[in-house]
Design a protein around this motif. Structure first.
Motif, mmCIF file in Angstrom:
data_model
loop_
_atom_site.group_PDB
_atom_site.id
_atom_site.type_symbol
_atom_site.label_atom_id
_atom_site.label_comp_id
_atom_site.label_asym_id
_atom_site.label_seq_id
_atom_site.Cartn_x
_atom_site.Cartn_y
_atom_site.Cartn_z
ATOM 1 N N SER A 21 -3.301 7.044 -22.740
ATOM 2 C CA SER A 21 -3.556 7.989 -23.834
ATOM 3 C C SER A 21 -5.778 7.455 -24.375
ATOM 4 O O SER A 21 -5.753 6.048 -24.448
ATOM 5 C CB SER A 21 -2.883 8.691 -24.307
ATOM 6 O OG SER A 21 -2.490 8.052 -25.750
ATOM 7 N N GLY A 39 -11.227 14.387 -29.937
ATOM 8 C CA GLY A 39 -10.217 14.889 -28.881
ATOM 9 C C GLY A 39 -9.503 13.968 -28.121
ATOM 10 O O GLY A 39 -10.218 12.367 -29.148
ATOM 11 N N GLN A 49 -4.524 15.871 -19.257
ATOM 12 C CA GLN A 49 -4.769 16.531 -20.614
ATOM 13 C C GLN A 49 -5.777 16.614 -21.263
ATOM 14 O O GLN A 49 -5.832 15.309 -21.423
ATOM 15 C CB GLN A 49 -3.358 16.933 -21.037
ATOM 16 C CG GLN A 49 -3.394 17.586 -22.073
ATOM 17 C CD GLN A 49 -2.265 18.034 -23.213
ATOM 18 O OE1 GLN A 49 -1.507 16.892 -22.857
ATOM 19 N NE2 GLN A 49 -1.915 19.204 -23.595
ATOM 20 N N GLN A 51 -7.627 17.523 -24.968
ATOM 21 C CA GLN A 51 -7.141 18.345 -26.475
ATOM 22 C C GLN A 51 -8.401 18.086 -27.279
ATOM 23 O O GLN A 51 -9.072 16.464 -27.334
ATOM 24 C CB GLN A 51 -6.135 18.012 -26.798
ATOM 25 C CG GLN A 51 -5.200 18.149 -25.680
ATOM 26 C CD GLN A 51 -3.549 18.267 -26.681
ATOM 27 O OE1 GLN A 51 -3.256 17.551 -27.160
ATOM 28 N NE2 GLN A 51 -2.675 19.043 -26.835
ATOM 29 N N PHE A 53 -10.464 18.607 -31.138
ATOM 30 C CA PHE A 53 -9.551 19.209 -32.390
ATOM 31 C C PHE A 53 -11.055 19.564 -33.235
ATOM 32 O O PHE A 53 -11.828 18.917 -32.169
ATOM 33 C CB PHE A 53 -9.045 18.282 -32.349
ATOM 34 C CG PHE A 53 -7.402 18.294 -31.728
ATOM 35 C CD1 PHE A 53 -6.662 19.456 -32.279
ATOM 36 C CD2 PHE A 53 -8.038 17.283 -30.936
ATOM 37 C CE1 PHE A 53 -5.092 18.986 -31.929
ATOM 38 C CE2 PHE A 53 -6.401 17.205 -30.276
ATOM 39 C CZ PHE A 53 -4.843 18.122 -30.715
ATOM 40 N N ALA A 58 -6.877 22.194 -32.214
ATOM 41 C CA ALA A 58 -7.136 22.578 -30.630
ATOM 42 C C ALA A 58 -7.827 24.173 -30.658
ATOM 43 O O ALA A 58 -7.405 24.541 -30.747
ATOM 44 C CB ALA A 58 -5.816 22.245 -29.850
ATOM 45 N N LEU A 60 -9.920 23.193 -27.513
ATOM 46 C CA LEU A 60 -9.617 23.458 -26.572
ATOM 47 C C LEU A 60 -8.218 22.143 -25.599
ATOM 48 O O LEU A 60 -8.178 21.294 -26.701
ATOM 49 C CB LEU A 60 -10.458 22.285 -25.480
ATOM 50 C CG LEU A 60 -10.167 22.823 -24.156
ATOM 51 C CD1 LEU A 60 -10.829 23.855 -23.657
ATOM 52 C CD2 LEU A 60 -11.726 21.730 -23.120
ATOM 53 N N ASP A 61 -7.589 23.027 -25.395
ATOM 54 C CA ASP A 61 -6.271 22.626 -24.140
ATOM 55 C C ASP A 61 -6.690 22.470 -23.237
ATOM 56 O O ASP A 61 -5.681 23.335 -22.461
ATOM 57 C CB ASP A 61 -5.177 22.512 -25.394
ATOM 58 C CG ASP A 61 -3.876 21.679 -25.030
ATOM 59 O OD1 ASP A 61 -3.892 20.776 -23.771
ATOM 60 O OD2 ASP A 61 -2.990 21.705 -25.741
ATOM 61 N N LYS A 63 -4.835 21.462 -18.858
ATOM 62 C CA LYS A 63 -3.898 20.747 -18.188
ATOM 63 C C LYS A 63 -5.274 20.796 -16.589
ATOM 64 O O LYS A 63 -5.092 21.322 -16.155
ATOM 65 C CB LYS A 63 -2.674 21.075 -18.085
ATOM 66 C CG LYS A 63 -1.952 20.638 -19.328
ATOM 67 C CD LYS A 63 -0.461 20.815 -19.026
ATOM 68 C CE LYS A 63 -0.550 20.359 -20.619
ATOM 69 N NZ LYS A 63 1.393 20.972 -21.255
ATOM 70 N N ARG A 71 -5.681 26.547 -19.139
ATOM 71 C CA ARG A 71 -6.188 25.981 -20.147
ATOM 72 C C ARG A 71 -5.593 27.437 -20.911
ATOM 73 O O ARG A 71 -4.558 27.911 -20.257
ATOM 74 C CB ARG A 71 -7.800 26.603 -20.598
ATOM 75 C CG ARG A 71 -8.301 25.891 -19.602
ATOM 76 C CD ARG A 71 -10.355 25.598 -20.172
ATOM 77 N NE ARG A 71 -10.098 26.829 -21.722
ATOM 78 C CZ ARG A 71 -11.698 27.415 -21.122
ATOM 79 N NH1 ARG A 71 -12.655 27.697 -20.691
ATOM 80 N NH2 ARG A 71 -12.022 27.433 -22.337
ATOM 81 N N THR A 72 -5.001 26.994 -22.251
ATOM 82 C CA THR A 72 -3.865 27.906 -22.990
ATOM 83 C C THR A 72 -4.800 29.072 -23.262
ATOM 84 O O THR A 72 -4.049 29.659 -23.983
ATOM 85 C CB THR A 72 -4.001 27.161 -24.764
ATOM 86 O OG1 THR A 72 -5.455 27.141 -25.067
ATOM 87 C CG2 THR A 72 -3.114 25.794 -24.896
#
Length: 123
Positions: A21, A39, A49, A51, A53, A58, A60-61, A63, A71-72
């Motif tokens: 990460s 992010g 992933q 993300q 902030f 968040a 944008l999230d 995968k 996206r969420t």
């Protein structure tokens, strides 16, 4: 006994382990998406992933799998559809995944023809 074992094991996180990460300042500017803030980029075996902030929330999230992007804010889309709707249909399917998986400290993708700028500056 079995019931209590089920309760305790049900609370464990089954997410696959991270391969690595990094924190980064991420800019994604397209005609459909505009994100710019701090992010994280997490690499897992099956997906990457991203993300972003803003003020601890968040915004944008996302995968990015080998065959789809989730996206969420919307259901998962296959890569061709995502590129067509958010980037450009001329982009290769794995464009975004490869871009975020680059190990360089600074990654810049500028496409003036399609008005796209993606900039990743790792901390």
């Amino acid at each position: 006994m079995i019931f209590s074992l089920f309760i305790f094991t049900g609370c464990f996180n089954t997410t696959q382990p991270q391969l690595n990460s990094s924190s980064a300042t991420i800019l994604i500017k397209t005609p459909q998406m505009k994100f710019y803030d701090k992010g994280f980029i997490y690499k897992y075996k099956e997906f990457t992933q991203v993300q972003i902030f803003s003020a601890g929330t968040a915004i944008l999230d996302m995968k990015i799998y080998n065959d789809r992007i989730c996206r969420t804010t919307f259901k998962c889309q296959d890569l061709k559809t995502f590129n067509k709707e958010n980037l450009s249909s001329s982009y290769p399917d794995n464009f975004l995944k490869e871009l975020f998986e680059k190990e360089q400290k600074e990654v810049i993708h500028r496409d003036k023809q399609n008005d796209i700028l993606i900039k990743i500056i790792r901390d």
